[in-house]
Design a protein around this motif. Sequence first.
Motif, mmCIF file in Angstrom:
data_model
loop_
_atom_site.group_PDB
_atom_site.id
_atom_site.type_symbol
_atom_site.label_atom_id
_atom_site.label_comp_id
_atom_site.label_asym_id
_atom_site.label_seq_id
_atom_site.Cartn_x
_atom_site.Cartn_y
_atom_site.Cartn_z
ATOM 1 N N SER A 91 8.789 124.270 20.151
ATOM 2 C CA SER A 91 8.637 122.959 19.510
ATOM 3 C C SER A 91 9.896 122.599 18.738
ATOM 4 C CB SER A 91 7.446 122.983 18.550
ATOM 5 O OG SER A 91 6.272 123.311 19.247
ATOM 6 N N VAL A 103 0.421 121.378 25.088
ATOM 7 C CA VAL A 103 1.528 122.144 24.505
ATOM 8 C C VAL A 103 2.878 121.635 25.021
ATOM 9 C CG1 VAL A 103 2.621 124.420 24.368
ATOM 10 C CG2 VAL A 103 0.138 124.211 24.131
ATOM 11 N N SER A 133 3.906 119.310 21.729
ATOM 12 C CA SER A 133 2.493 119.668 21.592
ATOM 13 C C SER A 133 1.725 118.584 20.846
ATOM 14 C CB SER A 133 2.366 120.985 20.827
ATOM 15 O OG SER A 133 2.708 120.758 19.469
#
Lengths: 393, 372
Positions: free
Chosen positions: A136, A370, A374
């Motif tokens: 992320s 995800v 996400s």
Amino acid sequence: MDFDFSPEEQKFAEEVEAWLVENEDPVVMDHHRENFTQLSDTPERRAFMKKLAAKGWLGMSWPKEYGGQEIEGVYEFILNEALSKHAAPQIGKGVGIIGKTLIRHGSEFLKKKFLPLILDAEIEFAVGYSEPEAGSDAANMQLKAEKVDGGWMLNGQKMWTTSAHFADWYWVGARTDPEKPKHDGLSLFLVPMDHPGLEVQSLPTIGKDTTNQVFFNDVFVPDEYLVGQRGKGFQMISEALDLERFTMFTLSPIANRTEVLVDWVKKAKRDGEPLKDDPNVRRLIANIVTDTAVAKALSTRFVCAAKSGGKPPTVQSSQYKLFTTSLSQRVCKDALDIQGHEGTIMEGQDDAPLRGRFEGAYRATMNETVGGGSSEIQKNIIARRHLGLPKNF
Amino acid sequence: MDLELSEEQQMVIDMTRSMLEEYSTVDVVRVMEDDPKGYPDPLWKQMGELGLNGLLIPESYGGGGQTLLEGALVYEELGRAMAPVPHFVSCVMSANVLLAAGSDAQKQAWLPKIASGEAILTPAWLEPERGYGEAGVALEAKADGDGFVLTGRKRSVPYAGVATQLVVLARTKDGVDLFLVDPKAKGITSKQLLSQGREPHFQLDFAGVRVNASDRIGAPGSGWATWNDAMLQGIVLLAAQAIGGADRCLLETVAYSKERVQFDKPLGAFQALSHYMADASTRIDGGRVLVHEAAWNHAQGRSIARFAPMAKLFCCEAYRETTRVCAQIWGGVAFTIEYDQQMFFRRAKHLQLSWWDTPYLEGLIAADVLDG
Ligand SMILES: Cc1cc2nc3c(=O)[nH]c(=O)nc-3n(C[C@H](O)[C@H](O)[C@H](O)COP(=O)(O)OP(=O)(O)OC[C@H]3O[C@@H](n4cnc5c(N)ncnc54)[C@H](O)[C@@H]3O)c2cc1C
């Protein structure tokens, strides 16, 4: 206000639809591949993309001087929704992310080399942002790019490079300036996938297809293959996401699953009675259909915002992605609940209901909340950019 | 495809909102809770003067002749302001029933007065221990000479205390029929039942109430079809009302979460809370487009048999869920009468249970999808 496509857009949608029906081919178009239908990873699928190129449907929104038609991005949206509805490969990385970034930031050399190949569907790319320590938090990429004579020496590892096992070129983010703040130390490179210093290791998933990790062992990249300005890698990556709203996550596969489920429920029987008369089944179907309509409404919302040409519809696409990916999973879950014990029969066997479409889709959609930012990241974006809440992590 | 509002549509919103900010303040709304009359005269007068009462009524009857889309824009504002007015029962449901099935005389008699706000009509529909569907209408209308005699009990009749006329759904030998009935007619007794949304709701007992044959609305046995069609349009507006309430509830909560500090941080900096708000905003923004799509389709002359129930189902649940998480974010104060959160919280559930509830709406959608 108008919820219909314009007559020209409608005409284009019909033209694409008719063409896809004419070119129907079960080897190229297979719904059971679920999210991986978008990839052009086999000779047949590459041949299909060449046919799309011949129709002039690649790079429609590009400037004319680079072989495009300078038409609105909504046509690429229409095209991609139609392609994904038929489970055909989609336009995406090449035309969208890489092509558009090269047009804006690439050298003449890179434009000349790559843009025609993209327009002719002669090239497939893999995109390498994610790493073991950069998921992320994509700006945390650590792949090392050291300046050497005439170019750069790349060492390190990428994770989750989906197309690495069949792509021709690798679009890679690497750290060129480790002493700078993390967002300012990254640069983008183009690397031939057959470089001897690259080692691709397959990572099988519970979906049908594999992704990969890729190891870089002294991969030399000549100076000409650094994209745009050194240190501007992260800005270009973010900008490309904003430029590419029209061909992001398509709705058609979900709408298609809803349709397939409804058709199946209409015909199925349980204990000799029509399954559709079961009140629990009826409630589940009513809610799936309703939420699918809301997903479409959210899609309309970001397409209209993108069309208006103002600031990038970041919030609208975050809301769309957040809602739609969790709906996608819920459709599969509810479908299996409706199918009961027969839902456990693994995909691909004729004895399974719908040949196990939902057993497979239940697995394949696991990653949708995800990958590509996400659900939590989308909510962070909505909270900050839409509601003006303080940074919360 | 475009979601832009026209200049006129934006004007309708701005005009409605600024009027409501003046005439439907929280204080006004609070005073009207449980009030047997249930609406303040100044607000009702303003709505009439601005043409909002006649918004959806054709110009030939003194209305504005606007489409369901303009109606939805206004209803989002009414929901935002929690406006305590008999607009829905009179200017939407009763007006639509008359428009669709009323005789010329009935239309001439009532539509101009509904449009001006001078008359208030309200439907008497629901009954104890009965549901929202056609089978739920049991109040008997027995043919008798040149008229009918009505016997039975109606529940949750909004604004019956001030109604000029009732639109009564009753069972005749032909099926369900609609009748215009004077609420002061001999044989009607009424009693207010307090409601969760604090709207003035009444229970009406009909003990042999005589009505003339000319007070039947539409052909014999056509009542349910007329009612059903009026409902499909009406629930699109209620979905818009739900979005308005949810949106205001969320915006007030967002503002509060930026001010209230715990553990040296504003509440909005706690990710658990900010994610509730992000989810709520997604449902509200998606629901709003769905409402507009439903209303727009109706304005284009297309069927809303599926869109309308989808819009009310989704938006009422979005409203209810928004008020639940917002109450969570306010903490203990949300539970007190002093704070306004409870007003949204109660209204959201009340609205969800009114004018077709979740299972009924799901049934309509399922029938449209599966039985067609
Ligand atoms: C099949 C597959 C294909 C992929 N293809 C590609 C590809 O081709 N190219 C590529 O570059 N990448 C690709 N990815 C990588 C994908 O983009 C990442 O998986 C994604 O960005 C999440 O990173 P992560 O898996 O490391 O999870 P993490 O970032 O470690 O996240 C784990 C959990 O923590 C949560 N979290 C993280 N940060 C926050 C925060 N700030 N606030 C709240 N919660 C947070 C996440 O939401 C998640 O729930 C692929 C992944 C998969 C599984």
